[in-house]
Design a protein around this motif. Structure first.
Motif, short mmCIF file in Angstrom:
data_model
loop_
_atom_site.label_atom_id
_atom_site.label_comp_id
_atom_site.label_asym_id
_atom_site.label_seq_id
_atom_site.Cartn_x
_atom_site.Cartn_y
_atom_site.Cartn_z
N UNK A 169 0.75 -1.28 -0.05
CA UNK A 169 -0.02 -0.06 0.01
C UNK A 169 0.83 1.17 0.08
N UNK A 170 0.27 2.30 -0.77
CA UNK A 170 1.02 3.38 -0.64
C UNK A 170 0.29 4.57 0.03
N UNK A 171 -0.87 4.06 0.74
CA UNK A 171 -1.70 5.00 1.27
C UNK A 171 -2.03 4.63 2.67
N UNK A 172 -2.42 5.67 3.32
CA UNK A 172 -2.87 5.39 4.82
C UNK A 172 -4.36 5.56 4.73
N UNK A 173 -5.17 4.50 5.34
CA UNK A 173 -6.70 4.64 5.44
C UNK A 173 -6.82 4.59 7.03
N UNK A 174 -7.66 5.84 7.41
CA UNK A 174 -8.17 6.04 8.85
C UNK A 174 -9.24 6.15 8.82
N UNK A 175 -10.04 5.46 9.83
CA UNK A 175 -11.57 5.76 10.07
C UNK A 175 -11.74 7.27 10.50
N UNK A 176 -12.71 7.76 9.66
CA UNK A 176 -12.96 9.23 9.98
C UNK A 176 -13.83 9.34 11.13
N UNK A 177 -14.84 8.31 11.03
CA UNK A 177 -15.73 7.93 12.33
C UNK A 177 -15.87 6.66 12.44
N UNK A 178 -16.71 5.96 13.27
CA UNK A 178 -16.91 4.55 13.77
C UNK A 178 -17.26 3.97 12.36
N UNK A 179 -16.61 3.04 12.03
CA UNK A 179 -16.89 2.47 10.35
C UNK A 179 -17.00 0.80 10.66
N UNK A 180 -17.94 0.32 9.78
CA UNK A 180 -17.94 -0.89 9.43
C UNK A 180 -17.75 -1.06 7.73
N UNK A 181 -17.04 -2.36 7.52
CA UNK A 181 -16.80 -2.47 6.20
C UNK A 181 -16.64 -4.01 5.95
N UNK A 182 -16.79 -4.39 4.62
CA UNK A 182 -16.56 -5.79 4.48
C UNK A 182 -15.12 -5.82 3.29
N UNK A 183 -14.34 -6.83 3.78
CA UNK A 183 -13.16 -6.97 2.86
C UNK A 183 -13.43 -8.14 2.09
N UNK A 184 -13.27 -7.96 0.64
CA UNK A 184 -13.36 -8.92 -0.43
C UNK A 184 -11.92 -9.47 -0.67
N UNK A 185 -11.87 -10.77 -0.93
CA UNK A 185 -10.55 -11.53 -1.12
C UNK A 185 -10.38 -11.08 -2.60
N UNK A 186 -9.11 -11.09 -3.00
CA UNK A 186 -8.81 -10.85 -4.29
C UNK A 186 -9.20 -11.78 -5.29
N UNK A 187 -9.29 -13.03 -4.93
CA UNK A 187 -9.47 -14.09 -5.91
C UNK A 187 -11.11 -13.58 -6.45
N UNK A 188 -12.09 -13.08 -5.52
CA UNK A 188 -13.33 -12.90 -5.71
C UNK A 188 -13.50 -11.71 -6.75
#
Length: 210
Positions: free
Chosen positions: A90-109
């Motif tokens: 990664x060349x970026x930093x991702x920071x939660x701006x507020x309380x956050x929910x996310x789903x991580x999708x596998x590369x293969x999918x």
């Protein structure tokens, strides 16, 4: 998770794809201020935001940060797409701006769905386009806007992603995001208050001119 997924992406994806996302994705939660992706990490999944907001930052050789853009519910991050597909760090930093929910999708999918689902393919291409436009806007702001214009743009963006006209940030936090000094930020905030575009309070700023 299923109801949040339907609410955030139901208008984009067909029922079969939503079911596959729920089955194969990994739910992740992050509190406000928590790092989700760090510079130098290998990114093994693509994030789909269900709730909250995330700010995407770059870092210079001296360790100073610059805000590139925000992503919200229903979005993904084009920079992580590049890292996932290219198996690069990664060349970026991702920071939660507020309380956050996310789903991580596998590369293969990601690769499989690009071939199988037109809606997914369109979503990926549109995400690239949207994030590129936002990065160009960030470059234009640095190159062509006065600092007070950049600051006002930043405050409006913060208010928008947080759905709150009051920005809960210290002058130092704003300075970090804008890659400038706290003294400059404090001086410009006072100027904007005199112009009645904002109202300054302790550790928070009410954006009047939205």
């Amino acid at each position: 998770m299923q109801s949040e997924l339907q609410e955030a992406y139901g208008f984009l994806f067909e029922k079969e794809l939503l079911e596959e996302i729920a089955e194969t994705g990994t739910l992740k939660k992050a509190a406000a201020g928590e790092k989700i992706i760090e510079i130098g990490d290998y990114v093994t999944g693509m994030p789909l935001l269900l709730r909250g907001a995330v700010k995407i930052l770059r870092e210079d050789k001296d360790g100073d940060e610059l805000l590139l853009y925000f992503i919200e519910r229903g979005d993904t991050c084009a920079m992580t797409l590049n890292c996932c597909m290219g198996r690069t760090k990664s060349e970026i930093r991702a920071v939660a701006e507020r309380d956050t929910s996310l789903i991580m999708i596998p590369v293969s999918k990601m690769e499989e769905w690009t071939a199988r689902y037109k809606s997914w393919r369109n979503f990926v291409f549109e995400s690239y386009h949207s994030r590129l436009s936002e990065m160009l806007d960030a470059i234009d702001a640095i190159a062509f806007m006065n600092m007070d214009e950049r600051l006002m743009r930043y405050l409006r963006d913060k208010a928008k992603v947080n759905r709150d006209e009051v920005v809960h940030s210290t002058h130092q936090q704003i300075a970090y995001d804008m890659h400038t000094s706290r003294v400059v930020v404090s001086r410009l905030l006072k100027k904007l208050e005199i112009e009645k575009k904002i109202s300054l309070q302790r550790n928070q700023i009410k954006v009047i001119d939205l």
